[in-house]
Design a protein around this motif. Structure first.
Motif, PDB file in Angstrom:
ATOM      1  N   TYR A  99       0.857  -1.232   0.008  1.00  9.82           N
ATOM      2  CA  TYR A  99      -0.015   0.151   0.005  1.00  9.82           C
ATOM      3  C   TYR A  99       0.907   1.296  -0.036  1.00  9.82           C
ATOM      4  O   TYR A  99       1.778   1.407   0.766  1.00  9.82           O
ATOM      5  CB  TYR A  99      -1.005   0.123   1.266  1.00  9.82           C
ATOM      6  N   ASP A 150      -3.614   0.836  -3.595  1.00 13.27           N
ATOM      7  CA  ASP A 150      -3.204  -0.491  -3.096  1.00 13.27           C
ATOM      8  C   ASP A 150      -2.896  -1.470  -4.199  1.00 13.27           C
ATOM      9  O   ASP A 150      -1.668  -2.081  -4.254  1.00 13.27           O
ATOM     10  CB  ASP A 150      -4.690  -1.123  -2.889  1.00 13.27           C
ATOM     11  N   ASP A 151      -3.524  -1.727  -5.213  1.00 12.63           N
ATOM     12  CA  ASP A 151      -3.105  -2.759  -6.263  1.00 12.63           C
ATOM     13  C   ASP A 151      -2.928  -2.406  -7.865  1.00 12.63           C
ATOM     14  O   ASP A 151      -3.367  -2.880  -8.393  1.00 12.63           O
ATOM     15  CB  ASP A 151      -4.227  -4.098  -6.211  1.00 12.63           C
ATOM     16  N   ALA A 183       1.635  -2.139  -5.364  1.00  5.98           N
ATOM     17  CA  ALA A 183       1.093  -0.836  -5.441  1.00  5.98           C
ATOM     18  C   ALA A 183       1.551   0.104  -6.402  1.00  5.98           C
ATOM     19  O   ALA A 183       2.892  -0.001  -6.853  1.00  5.98           O
ATOM     20  CB  ALA A 183       1.034  -0.063  -4.005  1.00  5.98           C
ATOM     21  N   VAL A 188      -1.527  -2.910   3.411  1.00  2.00           N
ATOM     22  CA  VAL A 188      -3.066  -2.736   3.484  1.00  2.00           C
ATOM     23  C   VAL A 188      -3.617  -3.184   4.916  1.00  2.00           C
ATOM     24  O   VAL A 188      -4.352  -2.334   5.625  1.00  2.00           O
ATOM     25  CB  VAL A 188      -3.545  -3.878   2.423  1.00  2.00           C
ATOM     26  N   ARG A 218      -9.849   2.053   3.726  1.00  2.39           N
ATOM     27  CA  ARG A 218      -8.780   1.075   3.001  1.00  2.39           C
ATOM     28  C   ARG A 218      -9.392   0.428   1.805  1.00  2.39           C
ATOM     29  O   ARG A 218      -8.714  -0.219   1.072  1.00  2.39           O
ATOM     30  CB  ARG A 218      -8.497  -0.043   3.889  1.00  2.39           C
TER      31      ARG A 218
END
Length: 409
Positions: free
Chosen positions: A195, A213-214, A221, A239, A350
């Motif tokens: 993250y 994040d992804d 990240a 995360v 998140r």
């Protein structure tokens, strides 16, 4: 970036000139590390120039000591102001709105051996209710590793690393950017879900401009950042709380250049500096360009909770900076922070979608200010259309969430 230019042109600075508290006087109510005080903002408390109430506290520091001050409240959006001097005349104040979890405020101070004064405050004028003020010893400041563009570093998140309010560990990095330069920051790991957060102000009190994040594929990240000539701080994070393990962080030159709306590419044939937004505008004429009416427009902004939270946040932040477009419709009659707080309770911070909140908030502020000025950064009149679109987006959010709609006229 466009919104940076607009905000630089329009934003106001909060001047702290409070009256003296009857209960605490110039010295404030003493608080020390390890102590939590329960207080309450009331209509009888002194007020700042923005009509917000405050209580004053003081903490005696030791040289090199780091103290974390937290203000927590479920009754209003907390706001902390900490500095030297005295309760009625702070010097070198630090300000914080949401540095803690949710709508709680947090400031970390570096001890000098002197007294720091703490104003426990609220974001919105007239807000009252109970709160807690907590002082605690903070650990050593996180080491900031400076990176160069094109550099890859191997790092490890460990139990001894600093943590964010969600108890996830992070390492801190920085990179010097150039205007017009587009950077790509990648964090990859086989040990945990990466993250990334990037922004200004240092890692401990980061003002995030982007989170991811992804975006790098899988559980990796990635953030693409358009350089503005400043230092960019990077939080290499995970995360979930408590995750540890090895990772790689890479900063590389991304393809393309940072966009410059309505302006030619950075630099010129003679090798001179790039023109900047509003550089070809006579700033003394901007007042005459302010719209006296707003056009009827449509808005393509959605009404999901994240987008509407950002729209309300923009109005709250402009209110704090005293640049709220209060002359339009019923803008000045609405408790914007109440609306923001209502939606904030529904957000999963998140979730990937929440990473766009800060960016959307900045865009909404840019729309409002550029529209209120009446001239785009490239010098073209806009007849207030950006402001009209922002107010239309607000009204759409109001209707979608069962609130009385804001009006533009």
């Amino acid at each position: 970036m466009l919104f940076r230019s607009a905000l630089t042109l329009a934003a106001a600075t909060l001047i702290v000139t409070p009256a003296v508290s009857q209960s605490s006087g110039r010295l404030g109510t003493p608080i020390s590390p390890g102590r939590t005080i329960t207080g309450e903002l009331s209509t009888s408390d002194p007020i700042l120039t923005d009509q917000t109430h405050f209580d004053c506290y003081s903490v005696l520091t030791s040289p090199g000591q780091r103290i974390q001050i937290d203000q927590l409240s479920s009754a209003f959006d907390s706001y902390l102001i900490v500095g030297g001097g005295s309760c009625e005349s702070l010097t070198s104040p630090q300000h914080n709105d949401d540095g803690g979890e949710g709508l709680n405020a947090r400031v970390t101070i570096e001890g000098t051996g002197g007294i720091f004064y703490i104003l426990a405050n609220s974001v919105v004028a007239g807000a009252t209710g109970p709160y807690q003020l907590r002082a605690s010893l903070a650990g050593a400041a996180p080491t900031v590793t400076r990176l160069n563009v094109g550099q890859t570093v191997n790092g490890t998140l460990s139990p001894s690393d600093r943590t964010l309010p969600d108890n996830s560990h992070y390492d801190c990095f920085s990179v010097q950017t150039r205007v017009g330069q587009r950077l790509q920051i990648d964090q990859t790991s086989d040990d945990f879900d990466s993250y990334l957060s990037v922004g200004t102000g240092g890692c401990e009190q980061l003002t995030a401009t982007a989170r991811d994040d992804d975006g790098g594929g899988g559980l990796n990240a990635r953030i693409v950042h358009d350089g503005d000539g400043g230092v960019l701080f990077i939080q290499a994070n995970s995360v979930s709380a408590g995750q540890t393990g090895a990772y790689q962080l890479r900063v590389s030159q991304a393809q393309g250049r940072a966009p410059s709306p309505g302006r030619p590419p950075a630099g010129n044939a003679a090798g001179g500096p790039a023109p900047t937004p509003y550089s070809n505008v006579d700033l003394s004429t901007l007042g005459a360009s302010r719209p006296t009416s707003l056009p009827v427009v449509t808005s393509e902004w959605g009404t999901d909770v994240n987008t509407c939270y950002a729209a309300y946040s923009a109005m709250v932040e402009m209110t704090v900076a005293n640049v709220q477009p209060r002359e339009w419709g019923n803008v000045s009659e609405i408790a914007w922070n109440t609306r923001r707080t209502r939606l904030g309770l529904q957000i999963d911070y998140r979730a990937p979608e929440a990473a766009m909140i800060d960016f959307s908030t900045a865009n909404f502020k840019s729309m409002a200010m550029v529209g209120a000025i009446g001239v785009a950064p490239n010098g073209q009149p806009n007849q207030g259309r950006p402001l009209a679109e922002y107010l239309t987006a607000l009204a759409n959010c109001d209707r979608a969430h069962g609130l009385t709609p804001v009006t533009r006229y």
